[in-house]
Motif scaffolding. Sequence first.
Motif, PDB file in Angstrom:
ATOM      1  N   ILE A   1      -6.879   7.672  -4.199  1.00 48.56           N
ATOM      2  CA  ILE A   1      -6.842   6.688  -3.111  1.00 48.56           C
ATOM      3  C   ILE A   1      -7.580   5.410  -3.519  1.00 48.56           C
ATOM      4  O   ILE A   1      -7.135   4.297  -3.203  1.00 48.56           O
TER       5      ILE A   1
ATOM      6  N   TYR B   1       0.811  -1.223   0.000  1.00 52.38           N
ATOM      7  CA  TYR B   1       0.000   0.000   0.000  1.00 52.38           C
ATOM      8  C   TYR B   1       0.849   1.279   0.000  1.00 52.38           C
ATOM      9  O   TYR B   1       0.601   2.194  -0.796  1.00 52.38           O
TER      10      TYR B   1
ATOM     11  N   LEU C   1       0.244  10.939  -3.816  1.00 57.75           N
ATOM     12  CA  LEU C   1      -0.852  11.445  -2.996  1.00 57.75           C
ATOM     13  C   LEU C   1      -0.306  12.151  -1.766  1.00 57.75           C
ATOM     14  O   LEU C   1       0.764  11.802  -1.251  1.00 57.75           O
TER      15      LEU C   1
ATOM     16  N   VAL D   1      -5.264   3.387  -5.595  1.00 50.59           N
ATOM     17  CA  VAL D   1      -4.257   2.741  -4.758  1.00 50.59           C
ATOM     18  C   VAL D   1      -4.846   1.526  -4.043  1.00 50.59           C
ATOM     19  O   VAL D   1      -4.224   0.450  -3.969  1.00 50.59           O
TER      20      VAL D   1
ATOM     21  N   TRP E   1       0.868   4.218  -2.884  1.00 54.87           N
ATOM     22  CA  TRP E   1       0.524   5.584  -2.457  1.00 54.87           C
ATOM     23  C   TRP E   1       1.591   6.566  -2.963  1.00 54.87           C
ATOM     24  O   TRP E   1       1.267   7.633  -3.498  1.00 54.87           O
TER      25      TRP E   1
ATOM     26  N   VAL F   1      -4.805   6.160   7.391  1.00 49.42           N
ATOM     27  CA  VAL F   1      -4.194   5.267   6.396  1.00 49.42           C
ATOM     28  C   VAL F   1      -4.419   3.805   6.780  1.00 49.42           C
ATOM     29  O   VAL F   1      -4.694   2.963   5.927  1.00 49.42           O
TER      30      VAL F   1
END
Length: 531
Positions: free
Chosen positions: A484, A438, A447, A487, A442, A455
Amino acid sequence: MADAKTVAAPPPPDPGTSSRQGHPWLTLLSVSLGVIMVMLDGTVVAIANPVIAQDLKASLADLQWVTSGYLLALAVFLITAGKLGDLFGHKRIFLVGVAGFALTSLAIGLSSSVGMLIGLRVLQGLFGALLQPAALALLRVAFPGERLKMAMGAWGGIIGLSSAAGPIVGGLLVEHVSWQSVFFINVPVGVVAMAMGLWVLSESRAQTLSKVDWLGVVLLSGAMFALVWAIIKAPDWGWGDPLTIGFLAAAVLIGAVFVWWQARVAEPLLPLSLFSNASVSIGTGLMMLVAFSMFGAMFFLTFFFQGVHGLTPLESGLRMLPMSAGMIVASPLAAVLIGKLGTKITIAGGMLVTALAMFLMSRLSLDAAFMDSGIPFVLLAFGLSPVFVGATEIIVGNAPEDLSGVAGGIQQSAMQVGGALGTAILGAIVSARVADVYPGHWADAKLPPLPAEQVDGLKELATFGGAPSAQMMPGVPEQVVQGIAGVSHLSFLDGMHLGFLVSTGVAVLAAVLALFVKAGRKSEDGPIHMG
């Protein structure tokens, strides 16, 4: 240790007794109607869960209990239920299971609270456990020797048909009628199954058993409960948590006491001599591995279709139709191939085809079209069918007829435990992979940073294929929310890919294990070893 005793198998029934009672193909149809209820129930409840949550104000934990309570009751009671059939008659136990399952389904549809629903689901699992081993035992008697392969092939086709119909029927009922209707549908099916069972089935029971090993029932139930409960709760507690380790240790300890007791009691609940046949032991292991691979992997495809692709439950069911429908053709074909090529070659080949299908699943992309998943699904149908048909025939066919109910319980328990292990272990693998990749996705998306707690919540959401909406993140620009979501979907896909690769390895391991099995008993007049 109690002395082992060997008794002669009971003579075959007089072939001239009745043209309908005990008729092989009518028996197959009759028991299939009962098991169809269980298959439909297993597929439609997941589809109904979101609506149940709204109607009964159920939490996520409540919904987990709706499924877990049923699974626990089913897994814990299967072998004991098989023994009850051996003792008191498989027809009688089967009909009690059918009647109880239908009545509890009716009561579930009338539930007014989630607590009542959960309690009835546990009861429904107990009745489901009664009818499944009894169904296999009735087939074992109706189709002696080599004919059992044909019955298992047709059985697999019927199961495939009900599996194919489940998501579609469930989606239609939930969307156009109500969530209660997915349980009410069991009532007419149960009535037909009861009527036909009374008319068609002939009673069969063990000739050499006289009592229930109640201490064995308590010990086995305790061991199975501790094992399945640990598997169910491990994703929440963590595999290294003291509670998880404690329940697993309890399962091992109680299981060891159970084995010690079975070696000493005169009429054991689960005769250990049954596992002296290597094919029964290997067949049980095969059933666990194939259930681990299939149920664990399929669990995440639902999130992929509905979370990543945004499909409705009905559309998700249609996406899975190639596999379920393929089993209708593949299961009878598997029986033919087992007869021509032998058990070990057919099962090993089926597991290699399954491994190929799992590998193709590990290559699915974010924009996967119907055919991208449809081709692996068809391969899965033709890969899994020989294993389900062959492993069931190996376990039930190699067991003495007096232990056919117990053998059916072993087969079903292996599936339940393997499926639960697959879902829990692959779930942990996918979750860890999502958390690992992750941050990288990101950073690649450039981002802006968010608070660590937020998160972590996004990672948890991504584990189930979910992504945040603008309503969930007030004040965050729409472009960032979309980033997001991208992601989250990429991270979930990485996790799902790893899960399918692990399933590929498990399928290859099962293919190797299959080379050591033998076909079921071809003679019904051999001695039966009881303890």
